[in-house]
Scaffold this active site. Sequence first.
Site, PDB file in Angstrom:
ATOM      1  N   THR A  26       0.803  -1.222   0.000  1.00 58.81           N
ATOM      2  CA  THR A  26       0.000   0.000   0.000  1.00 58.81           C
ATOM      3  C   THR A  26       0.838   1.275   0.000  1.00 58.81           C
ATOM      4  OG1 THR A  26      -0.144   0.096   2.414  1.00 58.81           O
ATOM      5  CG2 THR A  26      -1.825  -1.193   1.273  1.00 58.81           C
ATOM      6  N   ASP A  27       0.149   2.363  -0.304  1.00 60.08           N
ATOM      7  CA  ASP A  27       0.757   3.678  -0.197  1.00 60.08           C
ATOM      8  C   ASP A  27       0.449   4.250   1.188  1.00 60.08           C
ATOM      9  OD1 ASP A  27      -1.890   4.566  -0.306  1.00 60.08           O
ATOM     10  OD2 ASP A  27      -1.741   5.236  -2.388  1.00 60.08           O
ATOM     11  N   THR A  28       0.725   5.506   1.403  1.00 60.96           N
ATOM     12  CA  THR A  28       0.514   6.102   2.731  1.00 60.96           C
ATOM     13  C   THR A  28      -0.949   6.227   3.118  1.00 60.96           C
ATOM     14  OG1 THR A  28       0.642   8.316   1.770  1.00 60.96           O
ATOM     15  CG2 THR A  28       2.682   7.389   2.681  1.00 60.96           C
ATOM     16  N   ALA A  29      -1.861   6.083   2.158  1.00 62.59           N
ATOM     17  CA  ALA A  29      -3.294   6.138   2.452  1.00 62.59           C
ATOM     18  C   ALA A  29      -3.879   4.741   2.660  1.00 62.59           C
ATOM     19  CB  ALA A  29      -4.032   6.840   1.320  1.00 62.59           C
ATOM     20  N   ILE A  31      -3.959   2.345   0.563  1.00 60.83           N
ATOM     21  CA  ILE A  31      -4.559   1.875  -0.689  1.00 60.83           C
ATOM     22  C   ILE A  31      -3.464   1.162  -1.478  1.00 60.83           C
ATOM     23  CG2 ILE A  31      -5.575   2.614  -2.889  1.00 60.83           C
ATOM     24  CD1 ILE A  31      -6.840   4.954  -1.337  1.00 60.83           C
TER      25      ILE A  31
END
Length: 148
Positions: A26-29, A31
């Site tokens: 995932t990314d920082t969100a 997602i």
Amino acid sequence: MSALPSSGVLDGGVHRLQLRVYFEDTDTAAIVYHAKYLHFLERGRTEFLRVAGIDHAAAVREGLGAYAVTQMDCRWLRPARLDDVLLVETRLISVRAAACRIDQAIIRDGTPIFTANLTAAFLDPAGRPRRQPRDWLALYHSLIPQDA
């Protein structure tokens, strides 16, 4: 969704592999990063071969050849998120002497969130197209839906 064996299951020409989204995906969100979907598809294709009885790693080690994706059309439909349980479905659409057409989907809770249609070519160690082994072709033809 009940857990599947670690290599997934092949039923009626469709291979299903269950995966979980980890923090590294995932990314920082929280997602799933767009390129990770391609990793999930690769795992699905690898386990499809394994469950079908094809030892792709041995073919590579023995210099027989290896598959390489030469074309892919992708559709991101909905985002996957941290800790989601995903199902990667892989099905052969057609087979030629040196290549296979494959449809794949990533599904969450029964809903497709990503789809791809691709060509995987069988290449010799120098990177040139090579005929797939006859026994592989026979197996593939038995897995292609009759209405395809």
